[in-house]
Design an enzyme around this catalytic site. Structure first.
Site, PDB file in Angstrom:
ATOM      1  N   GLU A  27      49.303  75.863  -2.807  1.00 29.54           N
ATOM      2  CA  GLU A  27      50.694  75.811  -3.289  1.00 29.54           C
ATOM      3  C   GLU A  27      50.808  74.980  -4.560  1.00 29.54           C
ATOM      4  O   GLU A  27      49.904  74.208  -4.908  1.00 29.54           O
ATOM      5  CB  GLU A  27      51.612  75.243  -2.204  1.00 29.54           C
ATOM      6  CG  GLU A  27      51.232  73.842  -1.759  1.00 29.54           C
ATOM      7  CD  GLU A  27      52.425  73.017  -1.295  1.00 29.54           C
ATOM      8  OE1 GLU A  27      53.465  73.026  -1.968  1.00 29.54           O
ATOM      9  OE2 GLU A  27      52.283  72.344  -0.253  1.00 29.54           O
ATOM     10  N   SER A 142      63.486  72.233   7.113  1.00 30.33           N
ATOM     11  CA  SER A 142      62.815  72.944   6.015  1.00 30.33           C
ATOM     12  C   SER A 142      62.684  74.440   6.305  1.00 30.33           C
ATOM     13  O   SER A 142      62.392  74.851   7.438  1.00 30.33           O
ATOM     14  CB  SER A 142      61.422  72.361   5.798  1.00 30.33           C
ATOM     15  OG  SER A 142      60.716  73.136   4.859  1.00 30.33           O
ATOM     16  N   ALA A 143      62.872  75.232   5.253  1.00 33.64           N
ATOM     17  CA  ALA A 143      62.658  76.684   5.369  1.00 33.64           C
ATOM     18  C   ALA A 143      61.196  77.007   5.670  1.00 33.64           C
ATOM     19  O   ALA A 143      60.884  78.128   6.090  1.00 33.64           O
ATOM     20  CB  ALA A 143      63.099  77.377   4.080  1.00 33.64           C
ATOM     21  N   ASP A 144      60.297  76.046   5.491  1.00 38.48           N
ATOM     22  CA  ASP A 144      58.881  76.263   5.846  1.00 38.48           C
ATOM     23  C   ASP A 144      58.764  76.699   7.309  1.00 38.48           C
ATOM     24  O   ASP A 144      57.951  77.565   7.646  1.00 38.48           O
ATOM     25  CB  ASP A 144      58.059  74.966   5.695  1.00 38.48           C
ATOM     26  CG  ASP A 144      57.820  74.579   4.247  1.00 38.48           C
ATOM     27  OD1 ASP A 144      58.195  75.346   3.347  1.00 38.48           O
ATOM     28  OD2 ASP A 144      57.251  73.483   4.036  1.00 38.48           O
ATOM     29  N   LYS A 161      54.299  64.780   7.679  1.00 44.17           N
ATOM     30  CA  LYS A 161      54.548  63.359   7.378  1.00 44.17           C
ATOM     31  C   LYS A 161      55.584  62.804   8.338  1.00 44.17           C
ATOM     32  O   LYS A 161      56.507  63.512   8.733  1.00 44.17           O
ATOM     33  CB  LYS A 161      55.107  63.230   5.961  1.00 44.17           C
ATOM     34  CG  LYS A 161      54.046  63.048   4.918  1.00 44.17           C
ATOM     35  CD  LYS A 161      54.635  62.333   3.703  1.00 44.17           C
ATOM     36  CE  LYS A 161      53.560  62.117   2.665  1.00 44.17           C
ATOM     37  NZ  LYS A 161      53.356  63.291   1.812  1.00 44.17           N
TER      38      LYS A 161
HETATM   39  N1  PSU Z   1      55.256  67.418   2.590  1.00 42.01           N
HETATM   40  C1  PSU Z   1      54.286  66.698   1.999  1.00 42.01           C
HETATM   41  N2  PSU Z   1      53.962  66.964   0.695  1.00 42.01           N
HETATM   42  C2  PSU Z   1      54.579  67.964  -0.017  1.00 42.01           C
HETATM   43  C3  PSU Z   1      55.592  68.737   0.636  1.00 42.01           C
HETATM   44  C4  PSU Z   1      55.891  68.434   1.925  1.00 42.01           C
HETATM   45  O1  PSU Z   1      53.717  65.818   2.616  1.00 42.01           O
HETATM   46  O2  PSU Z   1      54.263  68.167  -1.195  1.00 42.01           O
HETATM   47  C5  PSU Z   1      56.251  69.862  -0.120  1.00 42.01           C
HETATM   48  C6  PSU Z   1      55.650  71.217   0.302  1.00 42.01           C
HETATM   49  O3  PSU Z   1      55.625  72.083  -0.824  1.00 42.01           O
HETATM   50  C7  PSU Z   1      56.665  71.738   1.306  1.00 42.01           C
HETATM   51  C8  PSU Z   1      57.946  71.235   0.717  1.00 42.01           C
HETATM   52  O4  PSU Z   1      56.653  73.135   1.465  1.00 42.01           O
HETATM   53  O5  PSU Z   1      57.641  69.936   0.238  1.00 42.01           O
HETATM   54  C9  PSU Z   1      59.078  71.192   1.717  1.00 42.01           C
HETATM   55  O6  PSU Z   1      60.287  70.932   1.080  1.00 42.01           O
HETATM   56  P1  PSU Z   1      61.660  71.060   1.891  1.00 42.01           P
HETATM   57  O7  PSU Z   1      61.605  69.985   2.923  1.00 42.01           O
HETATM   58  O8  PSU Z   1      62.722  70.857   0.859  1.00 42.01           O
HETATM   59  O9  PSU Z   1      61.663  72.443   2.485  1.00 42.01           O
HETATM   60 MN    MN Z   2      65.617  70.477   3.379  1.00 40.69          MN
END
Ligand code: PSU
Ligand code: MN
Length: 314
Positions: A27, A142-144, A161
């Site tokens: 990524e 997260s959308a993940d 994390k």
């Molecule tokens: N967690 C980490 N390092 C990162 C990310 C998450 O420890 O770099 C990044 C990844 O790209 C993940 C994104 O997909 O943050 C998630 O962001 P959000 O919570 O806004 O969906």
């Molecule tokens: Mn978010």
């Protein structure tokens, strides 16, 4: 297909995919929004090298001037490491970045989508997004996580994390039927620490067994991702009680500065780095490399399994 016009494969990735050789997706949000410059560039390059050393081809994914790029040049990597105006792109953002011809760094979710489009089964990262602490009030999930429910790519990570609510993150994945596999561990890892203390129902001890699992899931037509949880190597671990006060501080600072939405994760990562005076960065680098090596081995095993199966089918 019309989207092919917006889809650019590097020569190395194109050749590997045509030959059904092992490829590992990487990524770009981790580069543009997850780590400081210049360490981010060093990590991006050494992660690609680690994939190659372990027998696979790296495919770093990003949106380059509105085009979906699978495999970046050295100059492009440098641009994503340095540029300030790179958009953080998750699932909802892809059509915007493409039609507005922007540079976009892809999150885990967006990278999974593009990897699947390109025919890449394995993806290495550091940590995934998840359910944030306090989500019962903020609704920040997260959308993940949803992506894992739909998109059939295996993601190798060091867990999540502890800026997140790890039990809720695992509950969410369980609800959506997402398998979480501990690699040589019975516990879900917490990024800097080898264990979050939460037991996992599945452990596998070899890249081959993980590849066989991924292959069987596809064969059964069970759509969705697989989360492989690979603990940070012992020598680089930061114990949970050493990192926790810093995490609490970062979360407090985010709240008092009114940080929310897509800015929250990058803000927490940046602040954590600052308050640990870069101590967390070394751990971060090492665990990403560790994941890249395992991902490459899994991709190699998976390519072998597929070759054997198609041979039998003849
Ligand atoms: N967690 C980490 N390092 C990162 C990310 C998450 O420890 O770099 C990044 C990844 O790209 C993940 C994104 O997909 O943050 C998630 O962001 P959000 O919570 O806004 O969906
Ligand atoms: Mn978010």
């Amino acid at each position: 297909m019309s989207w092919m016009n917006e889809f650019v494969l590097s020569e190395e990735v194109h050749e590997a995919l045509n030959a059904h050789a092992p490829v590992v997706a990487l990524e770009s949000t981790i580069i543009s929004h997850g780590m400081p410059f210049p360490q981010n560039l060093e990590v991006a390059r050494s992660v690609e090298d680690a994939v190659r050393e372990n027998g696979a081809v790296p495919a770093t994914i990003a949106i380059v001037h509105g085009r979906i790029a699978v495999g970046l040049s050295s100059d492009q990597l440098e641009h994503f490491a340095q540029a300030k105006g790179v958009m953080k792109c998750s699932r909802r953002d892809l059509p915007y970045a493409i039609t507005q011809q922007l540079n976009g760094a892809t999150t885990v979710a967006a990278t999974m989508i593009i990897a699947e489009m390109a025919g890449i089964d394995v993806f290495a990262t550091g940590g995934i997004g998840g359910v944030h602490r306090g989500a019962e009030l903020s609704f920040d999930i997260s959308a993940d996580l949803n992506e894992f429910a739909h998109t059939s790519v295996a993601v190798i990570s060091a867990g999540a994390k502890a800026i997140l609510d790890i039990p809720k993150t695992l509950e969410y994945l369980e609800t959506w039927g997402v398998p979480v596999i501990g690699y040589r561990t019975k516990h879900f890892p917490a990024f800097y620490s080898r264990s979050s203390g939460i037991e996992l129902p599945k452990t596998l001890d070899s890249a081959h067994d993980i590849a066989a699992f991924i292959h069987e899931k596809k064969r059964l037509n069970l759509k969705g991702g697989v989360l492989v949880a690979n603990p940070i190597p012992e020598e680089f671990e930061i114990p949970a009680d050493a990192i926790e006060p810093h995490i609490a501080q970062a979360i407090e600072m985010a709240a008092s500065n009114g940080i929310q939405g897509k800015e929250l994760t990058p803000y927490l990562l940046r602040t954590l780095n600052e308050v640990t005076q870069g101590r967390s960065q070394v751990a971060n680098e090492q665990l990403v490399l560790h994941n890249a090596r395992l991902a490459a081995s899994i991709a190699v095993e998976l390519a072998n399994i597929k070759k054997k199966r198609s041979f039998i089918a003849l």
